[in-house]
Design a protein around this motif. Sequence first.
Motif, PDB file in Angstrom:
ATOM      1  N   GLN A 119       0.832  -1.211   0.000  1.00 21.66           N
ATOM      2  CA  GLN A 119       0.000   0.000   0.000  1.00 21.66           C
ATOM      3  C   GLN A 119       0.865   1.260   0.000  1.00 21.66           C
ATOM      4  O   GLN A 119       0.627   2.182  -0.769  1.00 21.66           O
ATOM      5  CB  GLN A 119      -0.908   0.015   1.228  1.00 21.66           C
ATOM      6  CG  GLN A 119      -2.035  -0.945   1.179  1.00 21.66           C
ATOM      7  CD  GLN A 119      -3.243  -0.354   0.495  1.00 21.66           C
ATOM      8  OE1 GLN A 119      -3.431   0.850   0.473  1.00 21.66           O
ATOM      9  NE2 GLN A 119      -4.060  -1.205  -0.074  1.00 21.66           N
ATOM     10  N   CYS A 120       1.866   1.301   0.874  1.00 24.05           N
ATOM     11  CA  CYS A 120       2.733   2.479   0.955  1.00 24.05           C
ATOM     12  C   CYS A 120       3.564   2.643  -0.320  1.00 24.05           C
ATOM     13  O   CYS A 120       3.748   3.755  -0.802  1.00 24.05           O
ATOM     14  CB  CYS A 120       3.643   2.404   2.178  1.00 24.05           C
ATOM     15  SG  CYS A 120       2.758   2.727   3.726  1.00 24.05           S
ATOM     16  N   LYS A 155       2.699   1.666  -3.334  1.00 26.35           N
ATOM     17  CA  LYS A 155       1.799   2.140  -4.387  1.00 26.35           C
ATOM     18  C   LYS A 155       1.481   3.621  -4.212  1.00 26.35           C
ATOM     19  O   LYS A 155       1.387   4.365  -5.175  1.00 26.35           O
ATOM     20  CB  LYS A 155       0.494   1.334  -4.385  1.00 26.35           C
ATOM     21  CG  LYS A 155       0.654  -0.060  -4.923  1.00 26.35           C
ATOM     22  CD  LYS A 155      -0.658  -0.820  -4.828  1.00 26.35           C
ATOM     23  CE  LYS A 155      -0.487  -2.246  -5.280  1.00 26.35           C
ATOM     24  NZ  LYS A 155      -1.725  -3.021  -5.130  1.00 26.35           N
ATOM     25  N   HIS A 156       1.313   4.035  -2.974  1.00 29.96           N
ATOM     26  CA  HIS A 156       0.939   5.418  -2.689  1.00 29.96           C
ATOM     27  C   HIS A 156       2.071   6.407  -2.964  1.00 29.96           C
ATOM     28  O   HIS A 156       1.840   7.501  -3.459  1.00 29.96           O
ATOM     29  CB  HIS A 156       0.484   5.541  -1.238  1.00 29.96           C
ATOM     30  CG  HIS A 156      -0.064   6.876  -0.893  1.00 29.96           C
ATOM     31  ND1 HIS A 156      -1.275   7.329  -1.352  1.00 29.96           N
ATOM     32  CD2 HIS A 156       0.449   7.880  -0.137  1.00 29.96           C
ATOM     33  CE1 HIS A 156      -1.490   8.555  -0.897  1.00 29.96           C
ATOM     34  NE2 HIS A 156      -0.459   8.902  -0.154  1.00 29.96           N
ATOM     35  N   SER A 206      -7.720   4.425   2.377  1.00 29.72           N
ATOM     36  CA  SER A 206      -6.928   3.609   1.448  1.00 29.72           C
ATOM     37  C   SER A 206      -7.002   2.115   1.755  1.00 29.72           C
ATOM     38  O   SER A 206      -6.636   1.299   0.922  1.00 29.72           O
ATOM     39  CB  SER A 206      -5.474   4.068   1.433  1.00 29.72           C
ATOM     40  OG  SER A 206      -4.877   3.905   2.696  1.00 29.72           O
ATOM     41  N   SER A 207      -7.457   1.764   2.943  1.00 30.60           N
ATOM     42  CA  SER A 207      -7.673   0.365   3.314  1.00 30.60           C
ATOM     43  C   SER A 207      -8.671   0.340   4.462  1.00 30.60           C
ATOM     44  O   SER A 207      -9.120   1.390   4.909  1.00 30.60           O
ATOM     45  CB  SER A 207      -6.352  -0.308   3.723  1.00 30.60           C
ATOM     46  OG  SER A 207      -5.942   0.149   4.998  1.00 30.60           O
TER      47      SER A 207
END
Length: 85
Positions: A28-29, A31-32, A60-61
């Motif tokens: 996630q991080c 991708k962000h 985001s999640s």
Amino acid sequence: MEAVFAVPCSSTSRSRSSTPRKHCHCSQCRKHTGTHWSGINVRRSALHVRSAESVRWYQSSAVVQRGFCSTCGSTVFWNSTIERT
């Protein structure tokens, strides 16, 4: 010691005190941010945000919200939505 953080459009976050940097390499991080995420942990009570109306949030999640500058799109905040006991 006051830590000062600025985004390219000059909306600025300030903190009176901060803790050591935190790093995360989760998908996630990455991708962000396009790489690992790096930041500091600041208590909300110690945080002052100039132009707070420019900060927008999205979920985001299931357990994380991310804040960004609505003017320039820069990543500004990461917030856990899990209550700590």
